[in-house]
Motif scaffolding. Structure first.
Motif, mmCIF file in Angstrom:
data_model
loop_
_atom_site.group_PDB
_atom_site.id
_atom_site.type_symbol
_atom_site.label_atom_id
_atom_site.label_comp_id
_atom_site.label_asym_id
_atom_site.label_seq_id
_atom_site.Cartn_x
_atom_site.Cartn_y
_atom_site.Cartn_z
ATOM 1 N N ARG A 65 0.871 -1.175 0.000
ATOM 2 C CA ARG A 65 0.000 0.000 0.000
ATOM 3 C C ARG A 65 0.900 1.214 0.000
ATOM 4 N NH1 ARG A 65 -4.567 0.332 4.260
ATOM 5 N NH2 ARG A 65 -5.332 1.839 2.780
ATOM 6 N N VAL A 66 0.978 1.875 -1.141
ATOM 7 C CA VAL A 66 1.917 2.982 -1.296
ATOM 8 C C VAL A 66 1.183 4.240 -1.740
ATOM 9 C CG1 VAL A 66 3.951 1.582 -1.746
ATOM 10 C CG2 VAL A 66 2.481 2.188 -3.615
ATOM 11 N N SER A 67 1.725 5.376 -1.312
ATOM 12 C CA SER A 67 1.211 6.654 -1.786
ATOM 13 C C SER A 67 1.769 6.896 -3.184
ATOM 14 C CB SER A 67 1.638 7.772 -0.833
ATOM 15 O OG SER A 67 3.036 7.866 -0.793
ATOM 16 N N THR A 68 1.247 7.911 -3.848
ATOM 17 C CA THR A 68 1.743 8.212 -5.187
ATOM 18 C C THR A 68 3.201 8.656 -5.137
ATOM 19 O OG1 THR A 68 0.710 10.383 -4.957
ATOM 20 C CG2 THR A 68 -0.495 8.724 -6.180
ATOM 21 N N LYS A 69 3.617 9.307 -4.061
ATOM 22 C CA LYS A 69 5.030 9.655 -3.902
ATOM 23 C C LYS A 69 5.856 8.388 -3.700
ATOM 24 C CE LYS A 69 8.230 12.559 -1.441
ATOM 25 N NZ LYS A 69 8.417 13.621 -0.450
ATOM 26 N N GLY A 70 5.312 7.410 -2.979
ATOM 27 C CA GLY A 70 6.007 6.138 -2.790
ATOM 28 C C GLY A 70 6.200 5.396 -4.098
ATOM 29 N N ILE A 71 5.217 5.491 -5.008
ATOM 30 C CA ILE A 71 5.337 4.865 -6.331
ATOM 31 C C ILE A 71 6.494 5.500 -7.099
ATOM 32 C CG2 ILE A 71 4.187 4.559 -8.562
ATOM 33 C CD1 ILE A 71 1.546 4.358 -7.002
ATOM 34 N N LYS A 72 6.621 6.826 -6.994
ATOM 35 C CA LYS A 72 7.721 7.516 -7.670
ATOM 36 C C LYS A 72 9.071 7.124 -7.083
ATOM 37 C CE LYS A 72 4.862 11.483 -8.789
ATOM 38 N NZ LYS A 72 4.574 12.888 -8.477
ATOM 39 N N ILE A 73 9.122 6.902 -5.761
ATOM 40 C CA ILE A 73 10.367 6.479 -5.127
ATOM 41 C C ILE A 73 10.756 5.082 -5.607
ATOM 42 C CG2 ILE A 73 11.374 5.791 -2.908
ATOM 43 C CD1 ILE A 73 9.858 8.159 -1.672
ATOM 44 N N ILE A 74 9.756 4.183 -5.732
ATOM 45 C CA ILE A 74 10.027 2.836 -6.233
ATOM 46 C C ILE A 74 10.496 2.896 -7.682
ATOM 47 C CG2 ILE A 74 8.956 0.623 -6.825
ATOM 48 C CD1 ILE A 74 7.219 0.969 -4.314
ATOM 49 N N ASP A 75 9.892 3.761 -8.501
ATOM 50 C CA ASP A 75 10.330 3.913 -9.885
ATOM 51 C C ASP A 75 11.770 4.438 -9.965
ATOM 52 O OD1 ASP A 75 7.902 3.008 -10.805
ATOM 53 O OD2 ASP A 75 7.111 5.012 -11.243
ATOM 54 N N ARG A 76 12.131 5.325 -9.051
ATOM 55 C CA ARG A 76 13.463 5.926 -9.065
ATOM 56 C C ARG A 76 14.535 4.958 -8.547
ATOM 57 N NH1 ARG A 76 13.968 10.272 -4.746
ATOM 58 N NH2 ARG A 76 14.506 8.445 -3.539
ATOM 59 N N ASP A 77 14.291 4.334 -7.384
ATOM 60 C CA ASP A 77 15.309 3.506 -6.733
ATOM 61 C C ASP A 77 15.248 2.035 -7.129
ATOM 62 O OD1 ASP A 77 15.996 5.819 -5.439
ATOM 63 O OD2 ASP A 77 15.013 5.298 -3.558
ATOM 64 N N GLY A 78 14.082 1.559 -7.545
ATOM 65 C CA GLY A 78 13.903 0.148 -7.855
ATOM 66 C C GLY A 78 13.264 -0.587 -6.688
ATOM 67 N N ILE A 79 12.471 -1.598 -6.997
ATOM 68 C CA ILE A 79 11.725 -2.322 -5.973
ATOM 69 C C ILE A 79 12.664 -3.111 -5.059
ATOM 70 C CG2 ILE A 79 11.253 -4.282 -7.488
ATOM 71 C CD1 ILE A 79 8.938 -2.915 -4.726
ATOM 72 N N GLU A 80 13.763 -3.638 -5.598
ATOM 73 C CA GLU A 80 14.697 -4.423 -4.776
ATOM 74 C C GLU A 80 15.305 -3.553 -3.672
ATOM 75 O OE1 GLU A 80 15.635 -7.644 -4.907
ATOM 76 O OE2 GLU A 80 14.460 -8.212 -6.658
ATOM 77 N N ALA A 81 15.719 -2.335 -4.011
ATOM 78 C CA ALA A 81 16.329 -1.440 -3.027
ATOM 79 C C ALA A 81 15.315 -0.999 -1.981
ATOM 80 C CB ALA A 81 16.922 -0.222 -3.728
ATOM 81 N N VAL A 82 14.075 -0.753 -2.406
ATOM 82 C CA VAL A 82 13.042 -0.306 -1.470
ATOM 83 C C VAL A 82 12.681 -1.429 -0.502
ATOM 84 C CG1 VAL A 82 10.647 0.467 -1.308
ATOM 85 C CG2 VAL A 82 12.145 1.451 -3.018
ATOM 86 N N VAL A 83 12.539 -2.661 -1.007
ATOM 87 C CA VAL A 83 12.214 -3.798 -0.137
ATOM 88 C C VAL A 83 13.360 -4.064 0.833
ATOM 89 C CG1 VAL A 83 11.857 -6.297 -0.150
ATOM 90 C CG2 VAL A 83 10.556 -4.857 -1.689
ATOM 91 N N GLN A 84 14.592 -3.922 0.379
ATOM 92 C CA GLN A 84 15.738 -4.102 1.266
ATOM 93 C C GLN A 84 15.720 -3.057 2.387
ATOM 94 O OE1 GLN A 84 19.460 -3.641 -0.735
ATOM 95 N NE2 GLN A 84 20.670 -4.413 0.971
#
Length: 78
Positions: A50-69
């Motif tokens: 459950r992510v905010s629209t800003k969180g979606i942009k962060i995932i697009d920028r950093d990648g899902i692997e880095a965010v999950v880590q």
């Protein structure tokens, strides 16, 4: 389920409705939350966040692997 972003931790804001008559009533500004499903290639599975629209942009920028880590390092279950 509370309205908080899994990535940014953003939650609702609180304040007053102030009409022309100046009679104040309490209100809240909810975060724009979206339920997104991401594929983790390193683990070969999907995760649902459950992510905010800003969180979606962060995932697009950093990648899902880095965010999950980063989430696991903070002690959150993913």
């Amino acid at each position: 389920m509370s309205r908080y972003c899994d990535v940014t931790g953003a939650g609702p804001g609180f304040g007053n409705n102030v009409p022309w008559s100046k009679k104040k009533t309490r209100r809240r500004w909810n975060v724009n939350l979206q339920t997104k499903r991401y594929f983790l290639p390193g683990e070969g599975r999907h995760v649902r966040l459950r992510v905010s629209t800003k969180g979606i942009k962060i995932i697009d920028r950093d990648g899902i692997e880095a965010v999950v880590q980063r989430l696991r390092k903070e002690g959150k279950k993913v």
